[in-house]
Enzyme design. Structure first.
Site, PDB file in Angstrom:
ATOM      1  N   SER A 126       3.404   4.083  -0.897  1.00  0.00           N
ATOM      2  CA  SER A 126       3.273   3.205  -2.065  1.00  0.00           C
ATOM      3  C   SER A 126       2.738   3.938  -3.289  1.00  0.00           C
ATOM      4  O   SER A 126       1.931   4.861  -3.177  1.00  0.00           O
ATOM      5  CB  SER A 126       2.334   2.041  -1.752  1.00  0.00           C
ATOM      6  OG  SER A 126       2.798   1.324  -0.643  1.00  0.00           O
ATOM      7  N   ILE A 157      -3.524   3.857  -0.102  1.00  0.00           N
ATOM      8  CA  ILE A 157      -3.288   4.697   1.062  1.00  0.00           C
ATOM      9  C   ILE A 157      -4.436   4.531   2.065  1.00  0.00           C
ATOM     10  O   ILE A 157      -5.573   4.964   1.812  1.00  0.00           O
ATOM     11  CB  ILE A 157      -3.109   6.187   0.655  1.00  0.00           C
ATOM     12  CG1 ILE A 157      -1.993   6.281  -0.409  1.00  0.00           C
ATOM     13  CG2 ILE A 157      -2.791   7.046   1.874  1.00  0.00           C
ATOM     14  CD1 ILE A 157      -0.686   5.573  -0.058  1.00  0.00           C
ATOM     15  N   GLN A 335     -11.953 -24.170   9.312  1.00  0.00           N
ATOM     16  CA  GLN A 335     -12.178 -25.593   9.033  1.00  0.00           C
ATOM     17  C   GLN A 335     -12.936 -26.264  10.178  1.00  0.00           C
ATOM     18  O   GLN A 335     -13.876 -27.026   9.961  1.00  0.00           O
ATOM     19  CB  GLN A 335     -10.808 -26.283   8.825  1.00  0.00           C
ATOM     20  CG  GLN A 335     -10.895 -27.701   8.304  1.00  0.00           C
ATOM     21  CD  GLN A 335     -11.294 -27.745   6.829  1.00  0.00           C
ATOM     22  OE1 GLN A 335     -11.244 -26.732   6.135  1.00  0.00           O
ATOM     23  NE2 GLN A 335     -11.717 -28.901   6.379  1.00  0.00           N
ATOM     24  N   GLU A 362       3.113  -3.144   4.456  1.00  0.00           N
ATOM     25  CA  GLU A 362       4.320  -2.830   5.264  1.00  0.00           C
ATOM     26  C   GLU A 362       5.407  -3.867   5.016  1.00  0.00           C
ATOM     27  O   GLU A 362       6.103  -4.305   5.938  1.00  0.00           O
ATOM     28  CB  GLU A 362       3.964  -2.689   6.744  1.00  0.00           C
ATOM     29  CG  GLU A 362       3.129  -1.432   6.963  1.00  0.00           C
ATOM     30  CD  GLU A 362       2.909  -1.076   8.407  1.00  0.00           C
ATOM     31  OE1 GLU A 362       3.865  -1.199   9.198  1.00  0.00           O
ATOM     32  OE2 GLU A 362       1.785  -0.662   8.727  1.00  0.00           O
TER      33      GLU A 362
HETATM   34  C1  LIG Z   1      -5.029  -3.190   2.688  1.00  0.00           C
HETATM   35  C2  LIG Z   1      -3.765  -2.460   2.305  1.00  0.00           C
HETATM   36  C3  LIG Z   1      -3.424  -1.295   2.983  1.00  0.00           C
HETATM   37  C4  LIG Z   1      -2.276  -0.591   2.622  1.00  0.00           C
HETATM   38  N1  LIG Z   1      -1.982   0.605   3.246  1.00  0.00           N
HETATM   39  C5  LIG Z   1      -0.932   1.339   2.821  1.00  0.00           C
HETATM   40  C6  LIG Z   1      -0.677   2.638   3.373  1.00  0.00           C
HETATM   41  O1  LIG Z   1      -1.386   3.106   4.261  1.00  0.00           O
HETATM   42  N2  LIG Z   1       0.366   3.368   2.868  1.00  0.00           N
HETATM   43  C7  LIG Z   1       1.174   2.883   1.883  1.00  0.00           C
HETATM   44  O2  LIG Z   1       2.093   3.598   1.490  1.00  0.00           O
HETATM   45  N3  LIG Z   1       0.967   1.657   1.339  1.00  0.00           N
HETATM   46  C8  LIG Z   1      -0.067   0.874   1.777  1.00  0.00           C
HETATM   47  N4  LIG Z   1      -0.307  -0.361   1.216  1.00  0.00           N
HETATM   48  C9  LIG Z   1       0.536  -0.814   0.122  1.00  0.00           C
HETATM   49  C10 LIG Z   1       1.421  -1.983   0.472  1.00  0.00           C
HETATM   50  O3  LIG Z   1       2.456  -1.594   1.335  1.00  0.00           O
HETATM   51  C11 LIG Z   1       1.887  -2.631  -0.823  1.00  0.00           C
HETATM   52  O4  LIG Z   1       0.751  -3.253  -1.417  1.00  0.00           O
HETATM   53  C12 LIG Z   1       2.990  -3.645  -0.607  1.00  0.00           C
HETATM   54  O5  LIG Z   1       4.188  -3.014  -0.229  1.00  0.00           O
HETATM   55  C13 LIG Z   1       3.235  -4.484  -1.871  1.00  0.00           C
HETATM   56  O6  LIG Z   1       3.413  -3.651  -2.955  1.00  0.00           O
HETATM   57  P1  LIG Z   1       2.600  -3.930  -4.315  1.00  0.00           P
HETATM   58  O7  LIG Z   1       1.170  -4.075  -3.981  1.00  0.00           O
HETATM   59  O8  LIG Z   1       2.995  -2.911  -5.297  1.00  0.00           O
HETATM   60  O9  LIG Z   1       3.099  -5.374  -4.765  1.00  0.00           O
HETATM   61  P2  LIG Z   1       4.445  -5.679  -5.567  1.00  0.00           P
HETATM   62  O10 LIG Z   1       5.545  -4.806  -5.098  1.00  0.00           O
HETATM   63  O11 LIG Z   1       4.123  -5.714  -7.003  1.00  0.00           O
HETATM   64  O12 LIG Z   1       4.762  -7.148  -5.046  1.00  0.00           O
HETATM   65  C14 LIG Z   1       3.888  -8.236  -5.396  1.00  0.00           C
HETATM   66  C15 LIG Z   1       4.390  -9.476  -4.696  1.00  0.00           C
HETATM   67  O13 LIG Z   1       5.666  -9.813  -5.177  1.00  0.00           O
HETATM   68  C16 LIG Z   1       6.417 -10.443  -4.162  1.00  0.00           C
HETATM   69  N5  LIG Z   1       7.686  -9.734  -4.032  1.00  0.00           N
HETATM   70  C17 LIG Z   1       7.879  -8.400  -3.938  1.00  0.00           C
HETATM   71  N6  LIG Z   1       9.184  -8.116  -3.843  1.00  0.00           N
HETATM   72  C18 LIG Z   1       9.832  -9.303  -3.885  1.00  0.00           C
HETATM   73  C19 LIG Z   1      11.205  -9.687  -3.832  1.00  0.00           C
HETATM   74  N7  LIG Z   1      12.165  -8.747  -3.720  1.00  0.00           N
HETATM   75  N8  LIG Z   1      11.520 -11.005  -3.924  1.00  0.00           N
HETATM   76  C20 LIG Z   1      10.534 -11.930  -4.043  1.00  0.00           C
HETATM   77  N9  LIG Z   1       9.224 -11.637  -4.094  1.00  0.00           N
HETATM   78  C21 LIG Z   1       8.890 -10.344  -4.004  1.00  0.00           C
HETATM   79  C22 LIG Z   1       5.562 -10.381  -2.876  1.00  0.00           C
HETATM   80  O14 LIG Z   1       4.905 -11.630  -2.694  1.00  0.00           O
HETATM   81  C23 LIG Z   1       4.568  -9.307  -3.177  1.00  0.00           C
HETATM   82  O15 LIG Z   1       3.355  -9.486  -2.481  1.00  0.00           O
HETATM   83  C24 LIG Z   1      -1.440  -1.090   1.589  1.00  0.00           C
HETATM   84  C25 LIG Z   1      -1.784  -2.283   0.928  1.00  0.00           C
HETATM   85  C26 LIG Z   1      -2.938  -2.963   1.273  1.00  0.00           C
HETATM   86  C27 LIG Z   1      -3.277  -4.230   0.517  1.00  0.00           C
END
Ligand SMILES: Cc1cc2nc3c(=O)[nH]c(=O)nc-3n(C[C@H](O)[C@H](O)[C@H](O)COP(=O)(O)OP(=O)(O)OC[C@H]3O[C@@H](n4cnc5c(N)ncnc54)[C@H](O)[C@@H]3O)c2cc1C
Length: 381
Positions: A126, A157, A335, A362
């Site tokens: 990411s 990460i 709850q 993921e």
């Molecule tokens: C605790 C935690 C641990 C993580 N660990 C890792 C890791 O080890 N390695 C790594 O690489 N990443 C990691 N991540 C990153 C994670 O995979 C991303 O946060 C996730 O893929 C969402 O990307 P974003 O945060 O950029 O949200 P965005 O891509 O901005 O998306 C925001 C929201 O938009 C909605 N959305 C997205 N796409 C669509 C669509 N096509 N249609 C409709 N709605 C949509 C969803 O509700 C989504 O939650 C981690 C995240 C967290 C919170």
């Protein structure tokens, strides 16, 4: 005592039942540990899981293929006992996933360290502008002599800042979007790695935003084929997505247990809460959700272990349903605990915080729906 009857389902073999029994006994004797220092707890848990032999399941290092049902059983059981223990296990598998599936013999040397708990692994996909939109990655690996020069930024990460080894996805430019990505193996002590920021989240885990500044990588840092990084990421997620569902299932089973104990012992209006029909309605919904999630998760595992090349639809269904349902189950458990449900230090309060991120990482739930719909439409045409 959490329901164990699902282990009799035909998805499982005796080796799975033995694994579940052995791990259950180990968890009861060793978990939870003190998590006050998140980083130290993560290192300690990896070491404990390695010494006890459970991390051998996180890769195929012992010569046997990754067994998805075992991975799911382990994550489910660890999550039910202690969320950070599940996290420590999961990251060794996810972080080394590209190496397990596509690594060279030399790269696979790292597996001995990650499966013993001596080294911590991280999976760096990411970026600030590309979480769900993986194909939009802008971190760049520029060919340079016999190797590459890595520049860019990754965020969210897990194990970032404490990992010893990172698998990193970067643009190598063979084509546009998803067609121009590659995957690299990057030891944490490589010059040019910067831990730009440690990130705090509602359920504390080691997390960081990291930067690569003119980092020189040798040619043999490349994992698999140049330009095939997107496929590597998707193959790894195809396996580990079901295990995220399994972790959610473990949290949900624990919430159900906590709710059963609470409603059986708490007297309200002259009777145990569990005797009230509306409370029983909630308990029934929770038990149903747990079993339905388990069926989807172990269906995905059984199909993958039976030789299916990809199980994207099954894995997405398992992750989507298990994480969304676990959130509802845990909310009901909170709850049913009344005011105690939101008190810091209560197990259901911890579960409420632990489950939230699983619906995002993921592949967020909306993304899972797109995968399921596309596959369903393709199968129909
Ligand atoms: C605790 C935690 C641990 C993580 N660990 C890792 C890791 O080890 N390695 C790594 O690489 N990443 C990691 N991540 C990153 C994670 O995979 C991303 O946060 C996730 O893929 C969402 O990307 P974003 O945060 O950029 O949200 P965005 O891509 O901005 O998306 C925001 C929201 O938009 C909605 N959305 C997205 N796409 C669509 C669509 N096509 N249609 C409709 N709605 C949509 C969803 O509700 C989504 O939650 C981690 C995240 C967290 C919170």
């Amino acid at each position: 005592m959490a329901d164990r009857s699902f282990l009799d389902w035909p998805f499982f073999e005796d080796k799975h039942r033995n694994l579940a029994a052995g791990l259950e006994a180990w968890c009861a004797a060793n978990l939870p540990i003190d998590h006050t220092d998140t980083d130290a707890a993560c290192r300690q848990l990896a070491q404990m899981l390695g010494e006890a032999g459970w991390l051998t399941y996180s890769s195929d290092q012992d010569g046997t293929a990754l067994d998805l049902r075992s991975l799911c059983l382990i994550r489910e059981t660890l999550a039910r006992h202690d969320g950070p223990a599940d996290f420590a296990f999961a990251m060794q598998g996810l972080g080394m996933g590209p190496v397990t599936l596509f690594g060279s013999p030399e790269q696979r040397d790292w597996l001995a360290k990650t499966t013993s708990g001596a080294a911590l692994a991280a999976f760096a996909l990411s970026e600030p502008a590309s979480g769900s939109d993986v194909a939009n990655i802008s971190t760049e690996a520029r060919p340079d002599g016999n190797g590459f020069v890595l520049n860019g930024e990754k965020t969210w990460i897990s194990n970032g800042g404490i990992a010893d080894i990172y698998t990193v996805f970067a643009r190598t430019g063979e084509g546009a979007g998803a067609k121009g990505l590659s995957c690299f193996l990057v030891p944490a002590d490589t010059e040019g790695l910067e831990i730009a920021e440690r990130l705090d989240v509602i359920a504390p885990h080691p997390l960081a935003r990291i930067k690569f500044n003119e980092m020189k990588l040798p040619a043999d840092a490349l994992i698999g084929t140049q330009g095939k990084g997107f496929g590597i990421a998707m193959s790894v997620l195809d396996i580990f997505r079901s295990t995220v569902g399994a972790a959610a299932l473990g949290f949900a089973r624990r919430a159900l247990d906590e709710a059963l104990a609470r409603t059986s012992s708490r007297q309200l209006f002259g009777a145990a809460m569990a005797e009230m029909q509306m409370v029983q309605g909630h308990l029934a919904d929770m038990a149903l959700g747990v079993d339905a999630a388990a069926l989807l998760i172990y269906r995905a595992g059984w199909k993958k272990d039976s030789g299916a090349e990809r199980v994207s639809r099954e894995a997405s269904m398992a992750k989507l349903y298990a994480t969304e349902t676990a959130f509802e189950i845990i909310d009901k458990a909170v709850q049913l605990h009344g005011g105690d449900g939101v008190r810091s230090g209560q197990k259901v309060e911890e579960l409420y915080r632990e489950i939230r991120a699983l619906r995002i990482y993921e592949g967020a739930s909306d993304v899972q729906k797109i995968i399921i719909a596309r596959q369903t439409l393709a199968d129909f045409s």
